[in-house]
Design a protein around this motif. Structure first.
Motif, PDB file in Angstrom:
ATOM      1  N   UNK A 159     -11.643 -19.017 -62.059  1.00 10.93           N
ATOM      2  CA  UNK A 159     -12.791 -19.900 -62.125  1.00 10.93           C
ATOM      3  C   UNK A 159     -13.100 -20.334 -60.693  1.00 10.93           C
ATOM      4  N   UNK A 160     -14.158 -21.093 -60.501  1.00 15.10           N
ATOM      5  CA  UNK A 160     -14.486 -21.562 -59.158  1.00 15.10           C
ATOM      6  C   UNK A 160     -13.356 -22.443 -58.640  1.00 15.10           C
ATOM      7  N   UNK A 161     -13.019 -22.366 -57.361  1.00 15.51           N
ATOM      8  CA  UNK A 161     -11.909 -23.160 -56.836  1.00 15.51           C
ATOM      9  C   UNK A 161     -12.152 -24.648 -56.986  1.00 15.51           C
ATOM     10  N   UNK A 162     -11.067 -25.398 -57.004  1.00 14.27           N
ATOM     11  CA  UNK A 162     -11.162 -26.843 -57.225  1.00 14.27           C
ATOM     12  C   UNK A 162     -11.890 -27.543 -56.094  1.00 14.27           C
ATOM     13  N   UNK A 163     -11.776 -27.004 -54.882  1.00 14.40           N
ATOM     14  CA  UNK A 163     -12.417 -27.607 -53.715  1.00 14.40           C
ATOM     15  C   UNK A 163     -13.412 -26.604 -53.140  1.00 14.40           C
ATOM     16  N   UNK A 164     -14.685 -26.961 -53.137  1.00 15.77           N
ATOM     17  CA  UNK A 164     -15.728 -26.091 -52.591  1.00 15.77           C
ATOM     18  C   UNK A 164     -15.852 -26.310 -51.086  1.00 15.77           C
ATOM     19  N   UNK A 165     -16.322 -25.287 -50.413  1.00 12.24           N
ATOM     20  CA  UNK A 165     -16.573 -25.369 -48.970  1.00 12.24           C
ATOM     21  C   UNK A 165     -18.090 -25.387 -48.768  1.00 12.24           C
ATOM     22  N   UNK A 166     -18.660 -26.546 -48.470  1.00 13.17           N
ATOM     23  CA  UNK A 166     -20.122 -26.638 -48.345  1.00 13.17           C
ATOM     24  C   UNK A 166     -20.646 -25.716 -47.245  1.00 13.17           C
ATOM     25  N   UNK A 167     -21.773 -25.081 -47.550  1.00 11.93           N
ATOM     26  CA  UNK A 167     -22.436 -24.260 -46.553  1.00 11.93           C
ATOM     27  C   UNK A 167     -21.907 -22.849 -46.428  1.00 11.93           C
ATOM     28  N   UNK A 168     -20.862 -22.497 -47.202  1.00 14.45           N
ATOM     29  CA  UNK A 168     -20.311 -21.142 -47.149  1.00 14.45           C
ATOM     30  C   UNK A 168     -20.746 -20.383 -48.397  1.00 14.45           C
ATOM     31  N   UNK A 169     -21.609 -19.413 -48.218  1.00  8.41           N
ATOM     32  CA  UNK A 169     -22.089 -18.561 -49.303  1.00  8.41           C
ATOM     33  C   UNK A 169     -22.724 -19.367 -50.436  1.00  8.41           C
ATOM     34  N   UNK A 170     -23.439 -20.418 -50.082  1.00  9.21           N
ATOM     35  CA  UNK A 170     -24.142 -21.211 -51.100  1.00  9.21           C
ATOM     36  C   UNK A 170     -25.114 -20.319 -51.870  1.00  9.21           C
ATOM     37  N   UNK A 171     -25.170 -20.515 -53.171  1.00  4.88           N
ATOM     38  CA  UNK A 171     -26.114 -19.774 -53.996  1.00  4.88           C
ATOM     39  C   UNK A 171     -25.593 -18.451 -54.513  1.00  4.88           C
ATOM     40  N   UNK A 172     -24.432 -18.002 -54.014  1.00  2.96           N
ATOM     41  CA  UNK A 172     -23.864 -16.742 -54.483  1.00  2.96           C
ATOM     42  C   UNK A 172     -22.897 -17.008 -55.633  1.00  2.96           C
TER      43      UNK A 172
END
Length: 355
Positions: A185-198
């Motif tokens: 699933x999506x990781x618990x902590x997102x990295x803003x600005x990295x591959x947004x929208x993908x």
């Protein structure tokens, strides 16, 4: 063989490959699909109720699924039996939607599917983690319904597999000798600005799978609970590329830890006890790497339908059946034979699609 982009073959070329008389064709090996998904009506309604229209950024939105469409795809690519599960985002959907209700309805739908199409479907139970009492109660209930195993996301609300809070569940899974499919699933902590929208399925899923498997091993969870038959998805995600690097770090750490007797379990030896499914685009690169450290009797087939759509699924199946990376005997084992070690139910079920 071409190594260009996916969807490079015509429908006729796919059909030719599926029917190629190479000793491992559709007409000779009816596959067991250990990694596929279903979205029964109650689950689709729960997603709408939670306001989820693009789970984990999935580019096509919530996939369309129906029993007839699933059976049609199984016939197209020569799948005898599919073991289905609820995919990400699982049953903890937020928005005030009760995860216990969602899990219960999903497991009831899995039991109905299996009963209505004997021999064609099995199902993995969905559990409302991280609520341990509710998860153990649903495990009891779903196994009584006939679940063949359990599917666990890499984490739920940031609680990754291997977390001490999940210890009672893993003890019970081991006691019952159940097959457990990990699903990313999506990781618990997102990295803003990295591959947004993908879609997170493109790359984050593989990192999260790798993260949770490392945690399962280093926490000692797998060593403490040897009755679990663990299936790692997508040809091991990033594990084939990282396995030796991690093993060397284990060696160094254990030299330091030797005096206080807190040695880590061997990483490669732990991985070799797991099973690995081939769902997704795993050829031509991942499979040879996986075979370099895992025995071929621990590799199984997965379609990832409907998140891998029907056309791409047909192409990937045809690619696997005719790949040079596997011998004919290996294809037979991967497509069918190895799954019998994971699911004793297969030997007791009536035959589905004709081989």
């Amino acid at each position: 063989m071409s190594t260009g982009p996916m969807n490079r073959w015509s429908d006729a070329e796919i059909a030719d490959r599926l029917d190629a008389p190479d000793g491992a064709s559709r007409s000779r090996v009816a596959a067991i699909d250990v990694h596929s998904h279903f979205l029964p009506p109650a689950y689709q309604e729960a997603l709408r109720e939670a306001g989820i229209s693009r789970p984990d950024g999935y580019h096509d939105g919530v996939p369309r699924w129906s029993t007839p469409a699933h059976l049609e795809q199984m016939e197209q690519v020569g799948i005898e039996t599919a073991v289905v599960s609820i995919s990400t985002p699982g049953v903890v959907l937020g928005g005030g939607v009760d995860p216990v209700r969602v899990a219960r309805q999903a497991n009831e739908a899995g039991a109905d599917l299996m009963r209505e199409h004997p021999g064609r479907f099995g199902f993995y139970a969905a559990l409302p983690l991280p609520d341990m009492d509710a998860a153990l109660a649903e495990l009891d209930r779903s196994t009584a319904l006939g679940a063949w195993g359990v599917s666990l996301l890499t984490h739920t609300e940031g609680v990754y597999l291997g977390d001490p809070r999940l210890e009672p569940l893993f003890a019970e899974l081991s006691r019952r000798g159940l097959t457990v499919l990990i699903h990313p699933t999506a990781p618990a902590v997102a990295v803003p600005g990295v591959m947004d929208g993908w879609s997170k399925s493109m790359y984050e899923f593989f990192f999260d799978t790798t993260r949770t498997v490392i945690n399962l091993i280093f926490s000692g969870t797998l060593e403490r609970h040897p009755g679990i038959r663990l299936v790692i998805p997508h040809a091991g995600a990033a594990l084939p590329a990282l396995a030796q690097r991690i093993e060397r770090n284990v060696w160094r750490a254990n030299r330091i830890r030797a005096e206080d007797r807190t040695e880590l379990p061997g990483f490669l030896s732990s991985l070799r006890r797991c099973y690995f499914d081939l769902a997704g685009s795993v050829l031509p690169y991942q499979v040879p790497s996986l075979l370099s450290f895992v025995e071929d009797d621990h590799i199984v087939y997965g379609s990832d339908f409907p998140y891998t759509n029907a056309r791409m699924g047909s192409e990937l199946n045809a690619e696997l059946r005719t790949a040079d990376a596997l011998t004919i005997s290996q294809k037979r084992a991967v497509l069918r034979g190895n799954a019998f070690e994971l699911f004793p139910h297969l030997a007791a079920e009536p035959v589905g699609a004709q081989a």
